[in-house]
Design an enzyme around this catalytic site. Structure first.
Site, PDB file in Angstrom:
ATOM      1  N   SER A  48       1.066  -1.342  -0.190  1.00 53.80           N
ATOM      2  CA  SER A  48      -0.016  -0.061   0.289  1.00 53.80           C
ATOM      3  C   SER A  48       0.972   1.348  -0.213  1.00 53.80           C
ATOM      4  O   SER A  48       0.731   2.473  -0.548  1.00 53.80           O
ATOM      5  CB  SER A  48      -0.942   0.035   1.342  1.00 53.80           C
TER       6      SER A  48
ATOM      7  N   ASP B 156      -2.889  -9.107   3.069  1.00 49.72           N
ATOM      8  CA  ASP B 156      -3.029  -7.224   3.777  1.00 49.72           C
ATOM      9  C   ASP B 156      -2.951  -7.848   5.518  1.00 49.72           C
ATOM     10  O   ASP B 156      -4.424  -8.394   5.793  1.00 49.72           O
ATOM     11  CB  ASP B 156      -4.283  -6.637   3.294  1.00 49.72           C
TER      12      ASP B 156
ATOM     13  N   SER C 149       6.943   5.566  18.415  1.00 51.17           N
ATOM     14  CA  SER C 149       7.479   7.335  17.916  1.00 51.17           C
ATOM     15  C   SER C 149       7.337   7.860  18.865  1.00 51.17           C
ATOM     16  O   SER C 149       6.587   8.748  19.711  1.00 51.17           O
ATOM     17  CB  SER C 149       6.457   7.877  16.703  1.00 51.17           C
TER      18      SER C 149
ATOM     19  N   TYR D 248      -3.172   9.414  14.423  1.00 51.31           N
ATOM     20  CA  TYR D 248      -1.935   8.606  13.711  1.00 51.31           C
ATOM     21  C   TYR D 248      -0.906   8.638  14.913  1.00 51.31           C
ATOM     22  O   TYR D 248      -0.322   7.543  15.600  1.00 51.31           O
ATOM     23  CB  TYR D 248      -0.983   9.576  12.806  1.00 51.31           C
TER      24      TYR D 248
ATOM     25  N   LYS E 112       0.069   5.141  17.922  1.00 52.65           N
ATOM     26  CA  LYS E 112       1.387   4.635  18.032  1.00 52.65           C
ATOM     27  C   LYS E 112       0.759   4.803  20.218  1.00 52.65           C
ATOM     28  O   LYS E 112       1.716   3.641  20.968  1.00 52.65           O
ATOM     29  CB  LYS E 112       2.140   6.255  17.983  1.00 52.65           C
TER      30      LYS E 112
ATOM     31  N   ASN F 157      13.474  11.394  14.637  1.00 49.35           N
ATOM     32  CA  ASN F 157      13.494  11.220  12.865  1.00 49.35           C
ATOM     33  C   ASN F 157      13.989  10.371  11.923  1.00 49.35           C
ATOM     34  O   ASN F 157      14.877  10.734  11.530  1.00 49.35           O
ATOM     35  CB  ASN F 157      13.301  12.724  12.904  1.00 49.35           C
TER      36      ASN F 157
ATOM     37  N   LEU G  66      10.718  15.885   6.177  1.00 45.05           N
ATOM     38  CA  LEU G  66      11.534  17.406   5.613  1.00 45.05           C
ATOM     39  C   LEU G  66      12.967  16.379   5.037  1.00 45.05           C
ATOM     40  O   LEU G  66      12.830  17.037   3.745  1.00 45.05           O
ATOM     41  CB  LEU G  66      12.103  17.874   6.991  1.00 45.05           C
TER      42      LEU G  66
ATOM     43  N   GLY H  79       0.250  22.081  14.746  1.00 48.18           N
ATOM     44  CA  GLY H  79       0.334  21.356  16.015  1.00 48.18           C
ATOM     45  C   GLY H  79       1.925  20.810  15.642  1.00 48.18           C
ATOM     46  O   GLY H  79       2.720  19.378  16.421  1.00 48.18           O
TER      47      GLY H  79
HETATM   48  N1  LIG Z   1       9.212   7.120   9.406  1.00 51.29           N
HETATM   49  C1  LIG Z   1       9.017   7.649  10.181  1.00 51.29           C
HETATM   50  O1  LIG Z   1       9.305   9.196  10.128  1.00 51.29           O
HETATM   51  C2  LIG Z   1       8.811   7.245  11.177  1.00 51.29           C
HETATM   52  C3  LIG Z   1       8.704   7.966  12.965  1.00 51.29           C
HETATM   53  C4  LIG Z   1       7.950   6.779  13.519  1.00 51.29           C
HETATM   54  C5  LIG Z   1       7.228   6.294  13.668  1.00 51.29           C
HETATM   55  N2  LIG Z   1       7.241   5.694  12.510  1.00 51.29           N
HETATM   56  C6  LIG Z   1       6.334   3.989  12.100  1.00 51.29           C
HETATM   57  O2  LIG Z   1       7.785   3.193  11.665  1.00 51.29           O
HETATM   58  C7  LIG Z   1       6.665   2.230  10.241  1.00 51.29           C
HETATM   59  C8  LIG Z   1       7.575   1.876   9.489  1.00 51.29           C
HETATM   60  O3  LIG Z   1       7.498   3.065   8.572  1.00 51.29           O
HETATM   61  P1  LIG Z   1       8.131   3.642   7.656  1.00 51.29           P
HETATM   62  O4  LIG Z   1       9.064   5.038   7.604  1.00 51.29           O
HETATM   63  O5  LIG Z   1       9.263   2.660   7.217  1.00 51.29           O
HETATM   64  O6  LIG Z   1       6.617   3.641   6.554  1.00 51.29           O
HETATM   65  P2  LIG Z   1       6.366   3.011   5.036  1.00 51.29           P
HETATM   66  O7  LIG Z   1       4.964   3.455   5.207  1.00 51.29           O
HETATM   67  O8  LIG Z   1       7.289   2.969   4.485  1.00 51.29           O
HETATM   68  O9  LIG Z   1       6.839   1.881   5.429  1.00 51.29           O
HETATM   69  C9  LIG Z   1       5.607   0.535   5.628  1.00 51.29           C
HETATM   70  C10 LIG Z   1       4.968  -0.638   5.317  1.00 51.29           C
HETATM   71  O10 LIG Z   1       3.858  -1.140   5.491  1.00 51.29           O
HETATM   72  C11 LIG Z   1       3.063  -1.480   4.502  1.00 51.29           C
HETATM   73  N3  LIG Z   1       1.532  -1.845   5.404  1.00 51.29           N
HETATM   74  C12 LIG Z   1       0.743  -0.424   5.528  1.00 51.29           C
HETATM   75  N4  LIG Z   1      -0.804  -0.951   6.201  1.00 51.29           N
HETATM   76  C13 LIG Z   1       0.291  -2.730   5.904  1.00 51.29           C
HETATM   77  C14 LIG Z   1      -1.320  -3.544   5.647  1.00 51.29           C
HETATM   78  N5  LIG Z   1      -2.538  -3.439   6.258  1.00 51.29           N
HETATM   79  N6  LIG Z   1      -0.596  -5.016   5.769  1.00 51.29           N
HETATM   80  C15 LIG Z   1       0.847  -5.029   4.904  1.00 51.29           C
HETATM   81  N7  LIG Z   1       1.615  -4.307   4.734  1.00 51.29           N
HETATM   82  C16 LIG Z   1       1.092  -3.132   5.324  1.00 51.29           C
HETATM   83  C17 LIG Z   1       3.484  -0.818   3.774  1.00 51.29           C
HETATM   84  O11 LIG Z   1       3.250  -0.459   2.399  1.00 51.29           O
HETATM   85  C18 LIG Z   1       4.011  -0.167   3.767  1.00 51.29           C
HETATM   86  O12 LIG Z   1       5.748  -1.050   2.650  1.00 51.29           O
HETATM   87  C19 LIG Z   1       5.857   2.210  10.993  1.00 51.29           C
HETATM   88  O13 LIG Z   1       4.604   1.248  12.215  1.00 51.29           O
HETATM   89  C20 LIG Z   1       5.314   4.057  11.007  1.00 51.29           C
HETATM   90  O14 LIG Z   1       4.482   4.119  11.618  1.00 51.29           O
HETATM   91  C21 LIG Z   1       7.748   5.757  11.503  1.00 51.29           C
END
Ligand SMILES: NC(=O)c1ccc[n+]([C@@H]2O[C@H](COP(=O)([O-])OP(=O)(O)OC[C@H]3O[C@@H](n4cnc5c(N)ncnc54)[C@H](O)[C@@H]3O)[C@@H](O)[C@H]2O)c1
Length: 338
Positions: free
Chosen positions: A34, A58, A125, A150, A154, A180, A201, A298
């Site tokens: 997705s 999924d 996060s 969101y 968390k 970050n 960013l 925010g």
């Molecule tokens: N990137 C950031 O800034 C950040 C900061 C803090 C926390 N996070 C958390 O870290 C985790 C990974 O973040 P990321 O930046 O790699 O995001 P990303 O979107 O690149 O990776 C998430 C992956 O999960 C998959 N996915 C989503 N819903 C799904 C479902 N229902 N079934 C199967 N696959 C599914 C997506 O296709 C994607 O490949 C997330 O939980 C995010 O909330 C990210």
């Protein structure tokens, strides 16, 4: 040892799969694409020499999650990245976020509770701290009321895991509170692939630098910080990926002190938006087109981690500087626009 990485084709997940494979773990990825692409598997293979097992699935489909665990009874650890992560979208579509970020977590935990022993790492996060009262932020800082659905997922996710661990001694879990995340793999084979307008960013900077976006808006230069712009703790994605491996090994080796633990994952250094821009200009040799605009509702003024607990207890420390990470982000941006 087999490890399930949900969201393993995503930004942080793919870098973590590389580090896991480098350490000899057998990885199986679940992703529904997705927010990612199956080509990421080729990148992982190019770096590690091995294509991980992958199932397009999924996680919102509960019976498919049950079926997966039925077929993969040898999974000993799960790193759960899969989630939706766009803060603005979560305000508009809260139920989508609760279903995808909370529903999927519950389905996976239910399966893990059926095992004799299970290890679970959760992507949390620093948003759980909101605007913390003291810098740097320790893990004891109070969790503030979430600014978005969101952020709420968390906080709730952490509570669900903590409550479940209290009554399930066979389940061991760690929540990692990322600051970050940024950058891309040094090989240039994998990196961040934001769909649409980047939320973070650094990809916005690199996309502006390469000419994909006309201008970067800097939201406010009248914050109470040295240069007036907001301060964040930018953690290089490879450092962050390694923190997951160390956390998982802690659980698998029974080294954890409680069956639910929380760690900050950051560098411990705060950098302003203008410092991030300067770092980009230095590594790219290009001037970045940016303008100062009004503050954005925010946005918090400042957030950077106290990493003492991760350093001492996990034995993990960030190794890369903002400039090194920015350099890899820029190499990646140039490669994908080729
Ligand atoms: N990137 C950031 O800034 C950040 C900061 C803090 C926390 N996070 C958390 O870290 C985790 C990974 O973040 P990321 O930046 O790699 O995001 P990303 O979107 O690149 O990776 C998430 C992956 O999960 C998959 N996915 C989503 N819903 C799904 C479902 N229902 N079934 C199967 N696959 C599914 C997506 O296709 C994607 O490949 C997330 O939980 C995010 O909330 C990210």
């Amino acid at each position: 040892m087999k490890v399930l990485v949900t969201g393993g084709l995503g930004f942080i997940g793919s870098h973590t799969v590389v580090e896991l494979q480098n350490k000899g773990f057998d990885v199986v990825i679940i992703d529904d694409c997705s927010n990612s692409d199956e080509n990421v598997l080729d990148g992982i293979q190019a770096i590690t020499g091995k294509k991980p097992l992958y199932e397009k699935l999924d996680l919102k489909e509960k019976h498919k999650v049950e079926d997966f665990f039925q077929r993969h009874q040898d999974v000993e650890g799960v790193i759960h990245f899969a989630a939706s992560k766009a803060v603005g979208e979560s305000v508009e579509k809260p139920l989508l976020y609760y279903e995808n970020n909370i529903g999927t977590l519950v389905y996976i935990l239910k399966e893990l509770c059926n095992k004799n022993k299970a290890s679970f790492i959760f992507s949390s996060s620093c948003t759980v701290y909101g605007q913390a009262d003291k810098m740097p932020i320790t893990e004891d800082a109070p969790v503030k009321v979430a600014e978005s659905p969101y952020g709420n997922t968390k906080q709730m996710g952490e509570e669900i895991i903590s409550d479940t661990c209290k009554v399930t001694p066979s389940l061991n879990a760690i929540a990692l509170r990322y600051f970050n995340p940024m950058g891309a793999h040094p090989s240039g084979e994998i990196g961040e692939l934001p769909k649409g307008v980047p939320q973070n960013l650094v990809p916005f900077i690199t996309q502006t630098g390469i000419g994909l976006r006309q201008e970067l808006s800097v939201f406010g230069d009248d914050y109470p910080t040295p240069d007036g712009t907001c301060i964040r703790d930018y953690i290089y994605v490879v450092d962050l990926a390694k923190a997951h491996v160390v956390a998982l090994e802690r659980l698998l080796n029974g080294k954890n002190e409680a069956n639910y633990e929380v760690f900050n994952v950051g560098t411990g250094t705060g950098s302003s938006v203008l410092e991030a821009i300067q770092s980009f200009e230095k590594v790219s040799g290009r001037k970045l087109n940016y303008k100062i605009v009004d503050r954005r509702p925010g946005d918090i003024t400042s957030a950077y981690a106290d990493t003492t607990k991760a350093n001492k207890v996990l034995g993990w420390k960030a190794e890369y500087t903002l400039e090194e990470a920015m350099n890899y982000a820029w190499i990646w941006e140039q490669k994908i626009r080729d």
